[in-house]
Design a protein around this motif. Structure first.
Motif, PDB file in Angstrom:
ATOM      1  N   LEU A  27       0.834  -1.200   0.000  1.00 43.30           N
ATOM      2  CA  LEU A  27       0.000   0.000   0.000  1.00 43.30           C
ATOM      3  C   LEU A  27       0.876   1.260   0.000  1.00 43.30           C
ATOM      4  O   LEU A  27       0.639   2.184  -0.790  1.00 43.30           O
ATOM      5  CB  LEU A  27      -0.926  -0.019   1.213  1.00 43.30           C
ATOM      6  N   LEU A  28       1.894   1.289   0.850  1.00 49.00           N
ATOM      7  CA  LEU A  28       2.799   2.450   0.893  1.00 49.00           C
ATOM      8  C   LEU A  28       3.531   2.641  -0.435  1.00 49.00           C
ATOM      9  O   LEU A  28       3.711   3.772  -0.890  1.00 49.00           O
ATOM     10  CB  LEU A  28       3.811   2.305   2.025  1.00 49.00           C
ATOM     11  N   ARG A  29       3.939   1.543  -1.064  1.00 45.96           N
ATOM     12  CA  ARG A  29       4.630   1.640  -2.358  1.00 45.96           C
ATOM     13  C   ARG A  29       3.741   2.283  -3.409  1.00 45.96           C
ATOM     14  O   ARG A  29       4.187   3.129  -4.181  1.00 45.96           O
ATOM     15  CB  ARG A  29       5.072   0.266  -2.831  1.00 45.96           C
ATOM     16  N   THR A  33       4.107   6.128  -5.332  1.00 41.78           N
ATOM     17  CA  THR A  33       4.183   6.397  -6.772  1.00 41.78           C
ATOM     18  C   THR A  33       3.350   7.607  -7.169  1.00 41.78           C
ATOM     19  O   THR A  33       3.454   8.073  -8.297  1.00 41.78           O
ATOM     20  CB  THR A  33       3.699   5.193  -7.609  1.00 41.78           C
ATOM     21  N   GLY A  34       2.528   8.081  -6.250  1.00 44.43           N
ATOM     22  CA  GLY A  34       1.696   9.240  -6.548  1.00 44.43           C
ATOM     23  C   GLY A  34       0.286   8.880  -6.981  1.00 44.43           C
ATOM     24  O   GLY A  34      -0.500   9.758  -7.325  1.00 44.43           O
ATOM     25  N   LEU A  35      -0.028   7.595  -6.968  1.00 44.49           N
ATOM     26  CA  LEU A  35      -1.390   7.186  -7.309  1.00 44.49           C
ATOM     27  C   LEU A  35      -2.371   7.771  -6.308  1.00 44.49           C
ATOM     28  O   LEU A  35      -2.108   7.774  -5.100  1.00 44.49           O
ATOM     29  CB  LEU A  35      -1.522   5.663  -7.248  1.00 44.49           C
ATOM     30  N   PRO A  36      -3.509   8.255  -6.784  1.00 45.66           N
ATOM     31  CA  PRO A  36      -4.539   8.709  -5.842  1.00 45.66           C
ATOM     32  C   PRO A  36      -5.160   7.500  -5.132  1.00 45.66           C
ATOM     33  O   PRO A  36      -4.984   6.360  -5.555  1.00 45.66           O
ATOM     34  CB  PRO A  36      -5.565   9.408  -6.726  1.00 45.66           C
ATOM     35  N   VAL A  37      -5.874   7.768  -4.076  1.00 46.18           N
ATOM     36  CA  VAL A  37      -6.465   6.703  -3.264  1.00 46.18           C
ATOM     37  C   VAL A  37      -7.341   5.783  -4.110  1.00 46.18           C
ATOM     38  O   VAL A  37      -7.300   4.561  -3.960  1.00 46.18           O
ATOM     39  CB  VAL A  37      -7.264   7.296  -2.076  1.00 46.18           C
ATOM     40  N   ASP A  38      -8.115   6.352  -5.034  1.00 42.03           N
ATOM     41  CA  ASP A  38      -8.975   5.491  -5.853  1.00 42.03           C
ATOM     42  C   ASP A  38      -8.154   4.577  -6.758  1.00 42.03           C
ATOM     43  O   ASP A  38      -8.519   3.425  -6.994  1.00 42.03           O
ATOM     44  CB  ASP A  38      -9.992   6.298  -6.655  1.00 42.03           C
ATOM     45  N   ASP A  45      -7.709  -4.004  -5.266  1.00 42.09           N
ATOM     46  CA  ASP A  45      -9.064  -4.565  -5.211  1.00 42.09           C
ATOM     47  C   ASP A  45      -9.694  -4.355  -3.834  1.00 42.09           C
ATOM     48  O   ASP A  45     -10.196  -5.279  -3.202  1.00 42.09           O
ATOM     49  CB  ASP A  45      -9.046  -6.045  -5.585  1.00 42.09           C
ATOM     50  N   LEU A  46      -9.589  -3.100  -3.368  1.00 41.85           N
ATOM     51  CA  LEU A  46     -10.163  -2.684  -2.089  1.00 41.85           C
ATOM     52  C   LEU A  46     -11.040  -1.461  -2.324  1.00 41.85           C
ATOM     53  O   LEU A  46     -10.951  -0.816  -3.357  1.00 41.85           O
ATOM     54  CB  LEU A  46      -9.053  -2.304  -1.100  1.00 41.85           C
ATOM     55  N   SER A  47     -11.830  -1.122  -1.333  1.00 43.08           N
ATOM     56  CA  SER A  47     -12.597   0.123  -1.423  1.00 43.08           C
ATOM     57  C   SER A  47     -11.689   1.296  -1.036  1.00 43.08           C
ATOM     58  O   SER A  47     -10.668   1.114  -0.354  1.00 43.08           O
ATOM     59  CB  SER A  47     -13.808   0.081  -0.489  1.00 43.08           C
ATOM     60  N   GLU A  48     -12.056   2.480  -1.479  1.00 43.61           N
ATOM     61  CA  GLU A  48     -11.285   3.674  -1.106  1.00 43.61           C
ATOM     62  C   GLU A  48     -11.293   3.842   0.405  1.00 43.61           C
ATOM     63  O   GLU A  48     -10.278   4.228   1.000  1.00 43.61           O
ATOM     64  CB  GLU A  48     -11.867   4.919  -1.775  1.00 43.61           C
ATOM     65  N   ARG A  54      -6.670   1.693   6.232  1.00 44.16           N
ATOM     66  CA  ARG A  54      -5.393   0.985   6.380  1.00 44.16           C
ATOM     67  C   ARG A  54      -4.218   1.953   6.429  1.00 44.16           C
ATOM     68  O   ARG A  54      -3.273   1.745   7.179  1.00 44.16           O
ATOM     69  CB  ARG A  54      -5.207  -0.020   5.238  1.00 44.16           C
ATOM     70  N   THR A  55      -4.292   3.017   5.634  1.00 43.82           N
ATOM     71  CA  THR A  55      -3.225   4.029   5.657  1.00 43.82           C
ATOM     72  C   THR A  55      -3.156   4.681   7.028  1.00 43.82           C
ATOM     73  O   THR A  55      -2.077   4.853   7.602  1.00 43.82           O
ATOM     74  CB  THR A  55      -3.454   5.089   4.564  1.00 43.82           C
ATOM     75  N   ARG A  56      -4.310   5.014   7.592  1.00 42.65           N
ATOM     76  CA  ARG A  56      -4.350   5.620   8.926  1.00 42.65           C
ATOM     77  C   ARG A  56      -3.800   4.649   9.979  1.00 42.65           C
ATOM     78  O   ARG A  56      -3.042   5.039  10.864  1.00 42.65           O
ATOM     79  CB  ARG A  56      -5.784   6.038   9.265  1.00 42.65           C
ATOM     80  N   LEU A  57      -4.139   3.363   9.859  1.00 40.22           N
ATOM     81  CA  LEU A  57      -3.639   2.363  10.807  1.00 40.22           C
ATOM     82  C   LEU A  57      -2.128   2.192  10.709  1.00 40.22           C
ATOM     83  O   LEU A  57      -1.441   2.046  11.725  1.00 40.22           O
ATOM     84  CB  LEU A  57      -4.335   1.019  10.579  1.00 40.22           C
ATOM     85  N   ILE A  58      -1.603   2.216   9.481  1.00 41.12           N
ATOM     86  CA  ILE A  58      -0.152   2.132   9.287  1.00 41.12           C
ATOM     87  C   ILE A  58       0.523   3.316   9.967  1.00 41.12           C
ATOM     88  O   ILE A  58       1.510   3.154  10.691  1.00 41.12           O
ATOM     89  CB  ILE A  58       0.204   2.087   7.786  1.00 41.12           C
ATOM     90  N   CYS A  59      -0.009   4.503   9.725  1.00 41.94           N
ATOM     91  CA  CYS A  59       0.572   5.716  10.331  1.00 41.94           C
ATOM     92  C   CYS A  59       0.521   5.642  11.857  1.00 41.94           C
ATOM     93  O   CYS A  59       1.496   5.973  12.527  1.00 41.94           O
ATOM     94  CB  CYS A  59      -0.154   6.956   9.827  1.00 41.94           C
ATOM     95  N   ASP A  60      -0.613   5.211  12.382  1.00 37.81           N
ATOM     96  CA  ASP A  60      -0.741   5.087  13.836  1.00 37.81           C
ATOM     97  C   ASP A  60       0.259   4.079  14.384  1.00 37.81           C
ATOM     98  O   ASP A  60       0.905   4.321  15.404  1.00 37.81           O
ATOM     99  CB  ASP A  60      -2.156   4.665  14.228  1.00 37.81           C
ATOM    100  N   ARG A  61       0.407   2.949  13.715  1.00 41.78           N
ATOM    101  CA  ARG A  61       1.327   1.903  14.169  1.00 41.78           C
ATOM    102  C   ARG A  61       2.768   2.395  14.172  1.00 41.78           C
ATOM    103  O   ARG A  61       3.541   2.077  15.063  1.00 41.78           O
ATOM    104  CB  ARG A  61       1.195   0.681  13.269  1.00 41.78           C
ATOM    105  N   LEU A  62       3.115   3.194  13.148  1.00 40.31           N
ATOM    106  CA  LEU A  62       4.487   3.687  13.049  1.00 40.31           C
ATOM    107  C   LEU A  62       4.716   4.976  13.826  1.00 40.31           C
ATOM    108  O   LEU A  62       5.848   5.426  13.965  1.00 40.31           O
ATOM    109  CB  LEU A  62       4.861   3.897  11.575  1.00 40.31           C
ATOM    110  N   GLY A  63       3.645   5.595  14.292  1.00 38.11           N
ATOM    111  CA  GLY A  63       3.771   6.819  15.071  1.00 38.11           C
ATOM    112  C   GLY A  63       3.859   8.079  14.233  1.00 38.11           C
ATOM    113  O   GLY A  63       4.425   9.078  14.678  1.00 38.11           O
TER     114      GLY A  63
END
Length: 80
Positions: A27-29, A33-38, A45-48, A54-63
């Motif tokens: 997801l981070l990769r 690349t600059g791809l928008p969320v959509d 193959d996920l919803s926006e 998931r992005t918010r959870l990654i950020c929270d996990r990493l601080g």
């Protein structure tokens, strides 16, 4: 008085990073690349909404407070 470079200054919110999963890195990769969320959602193959969550959870996990900070962190470690 000694002045530390910004990356060495303590940040109250930053916690020691936990393990980051292959799916999180993928997801981070794609975000790096600059791809928008959509676009990321279509590729994974996920919803926006799921990509944002998931992005918010990654950020929270990493601080981090933003995805950009997480991407830079991963890039500096050669993960993205």
């Amino acid at each position: 008085m000694t002045v530390l470079p910004q990356e060495l200054r303590p940040v109250a919110r930053r916690m020691p990073p936990r393990e980051i999963s292959h799916d999180d890195l993928q997801l981070l990769r794609l975000l790096a690349t600059g791809l928008p969320v959509d676009g990321v959602a279509r590729r994974l193959d996920l919803s926006e909404r799921t990509v944002r969550r998931r992005t918010r959870l990654i950020c929270d996990r990493l601080g981090f407070s933003t995805a950009i900070e997480a991407i830079v962190w991963a890039a500096r470690r050669g993960l993205v």
